[in-house]
Design a protein around this motif. Structure first.
Motif, PDB file in Angstrom:
ATOM      1  N   GLU A 113       0.855  -1.193   0.000  1.00 22.69           N
ATOM      2  CA  GLU A 113       0.000   0.000   0.000  1.00 22.69           C
ATOM      3  C   GLU A 113       0.886   1.237   0.000  1.00 22.69           C
ATOM      4  N   LEU A 114       0.549   2.205  -0.850  1.00 25.60           N
ATOM      5  CA  LEU A 114       1.361   3.408  -0.979  1.00 25.60           C
ATOM      6  C   LEU A 114       0.729   4.569  -0.222  1.00 25.60           C
ATOM      7  N   PHE A 115       1.523   5.204   0.641  1.00 23.44           N
ATOM      8  CA  PHE A 115       1.096   6.381   1.401  1.00 23.44           C
ATOM      9  C   PHE A 115       1.884   7.597   0.888  1.00 23.44           C
ATOM     10  N   GLU A 116       1.157   8.671   0.587  1.00 22.00           N
ATOM     11  CA  GLU A 116       1.813   9.881   0.079  1.00 22.00           C
ATOM     12  C   GLU A 116       1.836  10.968   1.155  1.00 22.00           C
ATOM     13  N   VAL A 147      10.819   3.543   1.032  1.00 20.79           N
ATOM     14  CA  VAL A 147      10.616   4.990   0.970  1.00 20.79           C
ATOM     15  C   VAL A 147      11.176   5.508  -0.354  1.00 20.79           C
ATOM     16  N   TYR A 148      10.382   6.316  -1.049  1.00 18.10           N
ATOM     17  CA  TYR A 148      10.810   6.861  -2.341  1.00 18.10           C
ATOM     18  C   TYR A 148      10.605   8.371  -2.373  1.00 18.10           C
ATOM     19  N   PHE A 149      11.602   9.071  -2.881  1.00 18.90           N
ATOM     20  CA  PHE A 149      11.445  10.479  -3.202  1.00 18.90           C
ATOM     21  C   PHE A 149      12.218  10.740  -4.486  1.00 18.90           C
ATOM     22  N   PHE A 150      11.807  11.755  -5.260  1.00 22.02           N
ATOM     23  CA  PHE A 150      12.193  11.792  -6.669  1.00 22.02           C
ATOM     24  C   PHE A 150      11.907  13.173  -7.257  1.00 22.02           C
ATOM     25  N   THR A 151      12.519  13.432  -8.404  1.00 20.72           N
ATOM     26  CA  THR A 151      12.190  14.636  -9.167  1.00 20.72           C
ATOM     27  C   THR A 151      11.104  14.277 -10.179  1.00 20.72           C
ATOM     28  N   ASP A 152      10.714  15.230 -11.015  1.00 18.20           N
ATOM     29  CA  ASP A 152       9.585  14.993 -11.920  1.00 18.20           C
ATOM     30  C   ASP A 152       9.993  14.400 -13.265  1.00 18.20           C
ATOM     31  N   GLY A 153      11.298  14.131 -13.452  1.00 17.47           N
ATOM     32  CA  GLY A 153      11.769  13.708 -14.763  1.00 17.47           C
ATOM     33  C   GLY A 153      11.218  12.390 -15.248  1.00 17.47           C
ATOM     34  N   PHE A 154      11.075  11.412 -14.347  1.00 22.21           N
ATOM     35  CA  PHE A 154      10.581  10.088 -14.742  1.00 22.21           C
ATOM     36  C   PHE A 154       9.137  10.188 -15.231  1.00 22.21           C
ATOM     37  N   LYS A 164       2.978  10.052 -25.231  1.00 21.06           N
ATOM     38  CA  LYS A 164       2.564  10.968 -24.180  1.00 21.06           C
ATOM     39  C   LYS A 164       3.449  10.829 -22.945  1.00 21.06           C
ATOM     40  N   LYS A 165       3.262  11.750 -21.986  1.00 16.36           N
ATOM     41  CA  LYS A 165       3.999  11.651 -20.732  1.00 16.36           C
ATOM     42  C   LYS A 165       3.574  10.400 -19.969  1.00 16.36           C
ATOM     43  N   MET A 166       4.524   9.838 -19.223  1.00 20.24           N
ATOM     44  CA  MET A 166       4.188   8.691 -18.390  1.00 20.24           C
ATOM     45  C   MET A 166       3.160   9.080 -17.330  1.00 20.24           C
ATOM     46  N   LYS A 167       3.330  10.215 -16.700  1.00 14.74           N
ATOM     47  CA  LYS A 167       2.472  10.770 -15.655  1.00 14.74           C
ATOM     48  C   LYS A 167       2.673  10.072 -14.304  1.00 14.74           C
ATOM     49  N   THR A 168       2.318  10.809 -13.259  1.00 19.01           N
ATOM     50  CA  THR A 168       2.565  10.360 -11.896  1.00 19.01           C
ATOM     51  C   THR A 168       1.816   9.072 -11.564  1.00 19.01           C
ATOM     52  N   LYS A 169       0.587   8.930 -12.065  1.00 23.42           N
ATOM     53  CA  LYS A 169      -0.213   7.740 -11.765  1.00 23.42           C
ATOM     54  C   LYS A 169       0.494   6.471 -12.233  1.00 23.42           C
ATOM     55  N   ASN A 170       1.032   6.486 -13.453  1.00 24.67           N
ATOM     56  CA  ASN A 170       1.699   5.312 -13.991  1.00 24.67           C
ATOM     57  C   ASN A 170       3.026   5.052 -13.292  1.00 24.67           C
ATOM     58  N   PHE A 171       3.717   6.118 -12.910  1.00 27.68           N
ATOM     59  CA  PHE A 171       4.962   5.962 -12.162  1.00 27.68           C
ATOM     60  C   PHE A 171       4.683   5.313 -10.810  1.00 27.68           C
ATOM     61  N   ARG A 172       3.600   5.733 -10.202  1.00 25.80           N
ATOM     62  CA  ARG A 172       3.178   5.170  -8.915  1.00 25.80           C
ATOM     63  C   ARG A 172       2.906   3.664  -9.050  1.00 25.80           C
ATOM     64  N   GLU A 173       2.179   3.291 -10.101  1.00 24.66           N
ATOM     65  CA  GLU A 173       1.872   1.876 -10.321  1.00 24.66           C
ATOM     66  C   GLU A 173       3.139   1.071 -10.609  1.00 24.66           C
ATOM     67  N   LEU A 174       4.094   1.706 -11.254  1.00 24.24           N
ATOM     68  CA  LEU A 174       5.362   1.045 -11.545  1.00 24.24           C
ATOM     69  C   LEU A 174       6.111   0.712 -10.252  1.00 24.24           C
ATOM     70  N   LEU A 175       6.141   1.661  -9.317  1.00 19.17           N
ATOM     71  CA  LEU A 175       6.809   1.419  -8.040  1.00 19.17           C
ATOM     72  C   LEU A 175       6.104   0.318  -7.247  1.00 19.17           C
ATOM     73  N   LEU A 176       4.786   0.322  -7.278  1.00 21.25           N
ATOM     74  CA  LEU A 176       4.041  -0.721  -6.569  1.00 21.25           C
ATOM     75  C   LEU A 176       4.288  -2.095  -7.187  1.00 21.25           C
ATOM     76  N   SER A 177       4.417  -2.139  -8.501  1.00 23.70           N
ATOM     77  CA  SER A 177       4.558  -3.417  -9.193  1.00 23.70           C
ATOM     78  C   SER A 177       5.897  -4.089  -8.915  1.00 23.70           C
ATOM     79  N   MET A 178       6.904  -3.330  -8.521  1.00 22.91           N
ATOM     80  CA  MET A 178       8.234  -3.917  -8.345  1.00 22.91           C
ATOM     81  C   MET A 178       8.502  -4.349  -6.904  1.00 22.91           C
TER      82      MET A 178
END
Length: 214
Positions: A113-116, A147-154, A164-178
């Motif tokens: 589960e991801l908490f922001e 714990v993850y923190f990051f810039t907006d480049g990814f 199109k841009k990957m966008k934050t939602k897809n980046f979030r799902e990528l982190l959860l998937s790994m």
């Protein structure tokens, strides 16, 4: 980095038993961004040398330090260069993570589960007021937290079938998937996924992702 040198940088330090780390996104990339990175690193080192360990206090110090160095004034029409930053101070004895951000959040993944934890919605430097306060989150941490923190480049990278841009939602799902693969393989996983996504599109920005396993 998008170019040889970068406007994104990571920084770490220790003081009074605290382990500190930051992910920073400066205005620009290439040589202009790298010059801002040098200023940011210098001011963060000054903050720690001055015994600052509270993330909010460090961001306030960084804010006024950058504005002084670049001779910026509030609401000025001059230089507005600054930086977005997520900074963490880990107190492993008390099992608490202190976090503060300027436009950059922190994500904690626990039991899939991801908490922001949100950042204060201003950048450091530029037209930000000298008296700007930055909110600190005091986060209890547990063994096996990621714990993850990051810039907006990814998330801002263009690619995929529609370009199109990957966008934050897809980046979030990528982190959860790994989370099912060993933590030390996460860097390789993200690098491969980014390469697949980007394909023949040019890299648009510097990219920085920091992951820490408790």
């Amino acid at each position: 980095p998008r170019n040889v040198v970068s406007g994104d940088f990571y920084w770490c330090g220790t003081q009074n038993g605290m382990n500190m780390m930051a992910a920073v996104d400066c205005t620009g990339h290439g040589v202009p961004g790298a010059l801002m990175s040098m200023i940011g690193i210098d001011k963060l080192n000054e903050a720690v040398a001055g015994n600052l360990t509270n993330p909010s206090a460090i961001l306030s110090f960084l804010n006024t330090g950058i504005k002084t160095t670049l001779q910026q004034r509030d609401n000025s029409s001059g230089s507005q260069d600054g930086m977005d930053i997520a900074i963490c101070c880990f107190d492993f004895k008390k099992k608490i993570l202190h976090f503060a951000g300027a436009q950059r959040p922190l994500w904690l993944i626990r039991n899939d589960e991801l908490f922001e934890y949100k950042a204060t919605k201003v950048s450091v430097g530029g037209t930000t007021s000298n008296t700007q306060k930055f909110a600190t989150h005091d986060i209890p941490i547990q063994k096996n937290d990621s714990v993850y923190f990051f810039t907006d480049g990814f998330a801002d990278q263009f690619g995929g079938a529609e370009g199109k841009k990957m966008k934050t939602k897809n980046f979030r799902e990528l982190l959860l998937s790994m989370q099912t693969i060993p933590f030390l393989e996460h860097e390789k996983f993200l690098d491969e996924k980014l390469t697949q996504w980007q394909a023949n599109f040019e890299q648009v920005d510097d990219i920085l992702v920091i992951g820490i396993k408790v």
